[in-house]
Design an enzyme around this catalytic site. Structure first.
Site, PDB file in Angstrom:
ATOM      1  CE  LYS A   1      -2.550   1.828   3.399  1.00  0.00           C
ATOM      2  NZ  LYS A   1      -3.615   2.056   4.368  1.00  0.00           N
TER       3      LYS A   1
ATOM      4  CG  ASP B   1      -1.346   5.240  12.987  1.00  0.00           C
ATOM      5  OD1 ASP B   1      -0.648   6.426  13.749  1.00  0.00           O
ATOM      6  OD2 ASP B   1      -2.485   5.774  11.994  1.00  0.00           O
TER       7      ASP B   1
ATOM      8  CB  SER C   1      -4.574  12.021  15.741  1.00  0.00           C
ATOM      9  OG  SER C   1      -5.383  12.828  16.404  1.00  0.00           O
TER      10      SER C   1
END
Ligand code: NAD
Length: 321
Positions: free
Chosen positions: A67, A222, A199
């Site tokens: 990706k 992440d 976030s």
């Protein structure tokens, strides 16, 4: 080669197909049949963009590819999504390009599928209240996928920006579930399953707020430095993840590991639970926590599922390449 444009994806893949693809590839990862290659992520010095690749190979599903994409903060002003991604699949036997698939919707679906897989395998079977922390783009996908895993009777939610809570209310309404905005004390006390999808760079949920028997799916962290829950919660919980290497370096577990509260050996792969080689939840009182860091193999799995459906339904665009 097959092309499946972004605009075609919504009509092709279902949340169930995403769930099945992600569950299968997590199992394959844990058996050693599938592995992710090192992630590349670079600030390109143009348009403030962060660009990179997530890639891997699933020997069981024969999915090989990557990706490619990232984050362009100025896109919203141009009427485009800030996160942009495209999946490229290659024939594992010949290396020839097999498919190009729009990756934006698929990213949300595969991320939601990951937390749903964790809920299926780790949450208490009698879970009734779903707690949502975060109300951004991903949150609606998360809630929909979670709702398919347990007979939830209610959704409660908290968000750093309260004006965004209407998204949670609307999504719960879509699912026929009542929604209530609550403070974090109530969220921790009442929710049986908590999804965090923000976030944030600081712990939102504190250790004292998490009660026995809760399953947490921490999906927002992440990147190095991000954090959604107190590191002490991970010391108290049974911790599971998609990939241990990512969990300790850029996932929610990075902080507990850095603080010496847990080590790599304390984190189990969700794939082991799927495969039956780890028992998963061992009591109704245990706190379980899934650190969903997001791996390239998830992207390849859902993209391959889309290609299969596109071919079956005659929607695939085929080009000589
Ligand atoms: P978004 O920009 O649409 O929403 C951001 C959310 O974070 C909102 O709820 C916002 O209120 C909240 N937030 C922003 N600043 C905050 C702060 N300082 N403290 C607490 N909350 C804050 O983003 P999104 O697309 O919904 O993505 C949410 C997160 O999920 C991001 O961190 C993204 O990188 C991550 N993500 C993870 C995966 C994965 O596989 N694990 C996949 C996609 C996205």
């Amino acid at each position: 080669m097959i092309i499946v444009p972004e605009a075609a994806i919504a009509d092709l893949i279902t949340p169930q197909a995403s769930f099945d693809a992600v569950e299968a590839v997590f199992g394959a990862m844990s058996r050693g049949d599938a592995y992710n290659f090192p992630v590349i992520r670079e600030a390109i010095g143009h348009a403030d963009a962060l660009y990179g690749f997530k890639s891997g190979f699933d020997r069981a599903g024969l999915n090989l590819g990557l990706k490619s994409g990232g984050y362009w903060p100025g896109n919203a002003d141009k009427g485009l999504t800030n996160h942009q991604s495209t999946v490229f699949l290659f024939d594992a036997d010949t290396g020839r390009a097999k498919a190009v698939v729009g990756g934006n919707l698929l990213t949300a679906l595969r991320t939601a599928a990951a937390s749903a897989v964790s809920i299926k395998h780790l949450a208490r079977p009698d879970a009734k209240v779903l707690g949502m922390v975060g109300a951004g783009h991903q949150s609606a996908f998360q809630m929909r996928a979670a709702a398919a895993q347990r007979d939830f009777e209610k959704v409660i939610g908290w968000n750093f920006h309260p004006e965004m809570l209407s998204r949670l209310e609307a999504t719960a309404g879509e699912l026929g579930l009542p929604f209530e905005a609550v403070d974090l004390d109530r969220l921790g006390a009442e929710a049986d399953v908590i999804i965090t999808i923000t976030s944030s760079f600081d712990a939102i949920l504190k250790d004292a707020q998490i009660t026995a028997g809760t399953h947490l799916a921490c999906m927002g962290t992440d990147t190095v430095g991000k954090q959604e829950v107190d590191a002490a919660i991970l010391a108290r919980a049974s911790v599971f993840t998609d990939e241990v290497a990512q969990s300790v370096s850029l996932g929610e577990a990075q902080h507990a590991v850095k603080a010496g509260l847990i080590g790599e050996g304390d984190i189990a792969e969700i794939g082991a639970v799927i495969n039956g080689t780890h028992p998963g939840r061992s009591s109704a009182e245990q706190i379980t926590l899934f650190d969903g860091t997001g791996v390239g193999l998830q992207d390849l799995a859902v993209a391959a599922a889309v290609v299969e459906i596109a071919v079956e339904t005659g929607v695939a665009i085929e080009v000589d390449f």
